[in-house]
Design a protein around this motif. Sequence first.
Motif, mmCIF file in Angstrom:
data_model
loop_
_atom_site.group_PDB
_atom_site.id
_atom_site.type_symbol
_atom_site.label_atom_id
_atom_site.label_comp_id
_atom_site.label_asym_id
_atom_site.label_seq_id
_atom_site.Cartn_x
_atom_site.Cartn_y
_atom_site.Cartn_z
ATOM 1 N N HIS A 89 11.045 -6.489 23.243
ATOM 2 C CA HIS A 89 9.533 -6.898 23.137
ATOM 3 C C HIS A 89 8.897 -5.700 23.698
ATOM 4 N N LEU A 90 9.208 -4.528 23.214
ATOM 5 C CA LEU A 90 8.152 -3.556 23.759
ATOM 6 C C LEU A 90 7.010 -3.055 23.075
ATOM 7 N N ASN A 91 5.848 -2.614 23.280
ATOM 8 C CA ASN A 91 4.747 -2.264 22.472
ATOM 9 C C ASN A 91 4.924 -0.960 21.797
ATOM 10 N N ARG A 92 4.137 -0.539 20.795
ATOM 11 C CA ARG A 92 4.479 0.399 19.771
ATOM 12 C C ARG A 92 4.817 1.649 20.357
ATOM 13 N N ALA A 93 4.136 2.038 21.608
ATOM 14 C CA ALA A 93 4.626 3.452 22.451
ATOM 15 C C ALA A 93 5.997 3.258 22.736
ATOM 16 N N GLY A 94 6.454 1.988 23.300
ATOM 17 C CA GLY A 94 7.644 1.691 23.603
ATOM 18 C C GLY A 94 8.662 2.009 22.836
ATOM 19 N N ASN A 95 8.527 1.273 21.507
ATOM 20 C CA ASN A 95 9.383 1.467 20.521
ATOM 21 C C ASN A 95 9.586 2.792 19.970
ATOM 22 N N GLU A 96 8.373 3.541 19.708
ATOM 23 C CA GLU A 96 8.463 4.668 19.231
ATOM 24 C C GLU A 96 9.277 5.678 20.071
ATOM 25 N N SER A 97 9.298 5.609 21.511
ATOM 26 C CA SER A 97 10.143 6.333 22.388
ATOM 27 C C SER A 97 11.446 6.153 22.239
ATOM 28 N N GLU A 98 11.905 4.748 22.209
ATOM 29 C CA GLU A 98 13.273 4.307 21.973
ATOM 30 C C GLU A 98 13.800 4.685 20.792
ATOM 31 N N ILE A 99 13.014 4.683 19.696
ATOM 32 C CA ILE A 99 13.415 5.288 18.204
ATOM 33 C C ILE A 99 13.909 6.686 18.608
ATOM 34 N N LYS A 100 12.929 7.335 18.958
ATOM 35 C CA LYS A 100 13.391 9.015 19.405
ATOM 36 C C LYS A 100 14.834 9.040 20.193
ATOM 37 N N ARG A 101 14.662 8.190 21.144
ATOM 38 C CA ARG A 101 15.957 8.402 21.939
ATOM 39 C C ARG A 101 17.263 8.013 21.401
ATOM 40 N N ILE A 102 17.079 7.035 20.662
ATOM 41 C CA ILE A 102 18.255 6.423 19.907
ATOM 42 C C ILE A 102 18.871 7.140 18.666
ATOM 43 N N THR A 103 17.849 7.679 18.032
ATOM 44 C CA THR A 103 17.973 8.770 16.831
ATOM 45 C C THR A 103 18.537 10.060 17.574
ATOM 46 N N THR A 104 18.095 10.435 18.517
ATOM 47 C CA THR A 104 18.597 11.726 18.978
ATOM 48 C C THR A 104 20.078 11.614 19.681
ATOM 49 N N GLU A 105 20.233 10.401 20.387
ATOM 50 C CA GLU A 105 21.635 10.132 20.699
ATOM 51 C C GLU A 105 22.509 10.198 19.700
ATOM 52 N N CYS A 106 22.039 9.580 18.608
ATOM 53 C CA CYS A 106 23.096 9.314 17.392
ATOM 54 C C CYS A 106 23.392 10.497 16.717
ATOM 55 N N LEU A 107 22.431 11.348 16.431
ATOM 56 C CA LEU A 107 22.671 12.885 15.946
ATOM 57 C C LEU A 107 23.168 13.742 16.614
ATOM 58 N N LYS A 108 23.170 13.758 17.968
ATOM 59 C CA LYS A 108 23.538 14.796 18.885
ATOM 60 C C LYS A 108 24.723 14.523 19.200
ATOM 61 N N VAL A 109 25.556 13.432 19.005
ATOM 62 C CA VAL A 109 26.999 13.434 19.068
ATOM 63 C C VAL A 109 27.784 14.359 18.155
ATOM 64 N N ASP A 110 27.301 14.746 17.228
ATOM 65 C CA ASP A 110 27.985 15.652 16.626
ATOM 66 C C ASP A 110 27.695 17.137 16.842
ATOM 67 N N PRO A 111 28.739 17.843 17.143
ATOM 68 C CA PRO A 111 28.199 19.366 17.843
ATOM 69 C C PRO A 111 27.748 20.219 16.950
ATOM 70 N N ARG A 112 27.604 19.796 15.361
ATOM 71 C CA ARG A 112 26.810 20.861 14.541
ATOM 72 C C ARG A 112 25.437 20.709 14.905
ATOM 73 N N THR A 113 24.914 19.594 15.305
ATOM 74 C CA THR A 113 23.490 19.396 15.709
ATOM 75 C C THR A 113 23.149 19.801 17.053
ATOM 76 N N SER A 114 21.768 20.822 16.696
ATOM 77 C CA SER A 114 21.467 21.419 18.010
ATOM 78 C C SER A 114 20.244 20.930 18.391
ATOM 79 N N GLY A 115 19.517 20.274 17.489
ATOM 80 C CA GLY A 115 17.946 19.771 17.934
ATOM 81 C C GLY A 115 17.620 18.617 16.882
ATOM 82 N N VAL A 116 16.893 17.642 17.443
ATOM 83 C CA VAL A 116 16.184 16.511 16.861
ATOM 84 C C VAL A 116 14.964 16.312 17.331
#
Length: 151
Positions: A89-116
Amino acid sequence: MPNLFPIEIVNPLPEITGTGAGQVRFGRSWRFDFDSGDFVLTPAGQVAECGNEEAWLEWCRKALMTARYRYLVYSRNYGQEFEDLISRHLNRAGNESEIKRITTECLKVDPRTSGVDNFTFTWEEDTCQFTCEVTSVLGGSGTMNGMVVIG
């Protein structure tokens, strides 16, 4: 007689040290059409292949589409956790912050990814569509799209 219950733990995956492009392997993959939900075929009827950074971008798209912890075939590090945002139940800014965090964590698991980076968000009622730019350790980049239903 050999021990039926060995104590030694064998790791089937090789360890990758460092983040230099020379130490990370880019491989090949089958080309997949995410819009049609089927593999791409060559004119000869064979499944088309893609290599190096294109295969890595295919991995990124697939990882963002897969819910974490839902499928036993994937490791606990693979996929995203967007469904958890509904109960927070976060506001839009909170949801956008969490989407950034979750997406970055998801993609940075792979050692081929240097940035998101470079996230953009578009809201329509309780649905948030986002795009971001992913960069590989070889310097190549691509654009990822995703959608999260918050309500």
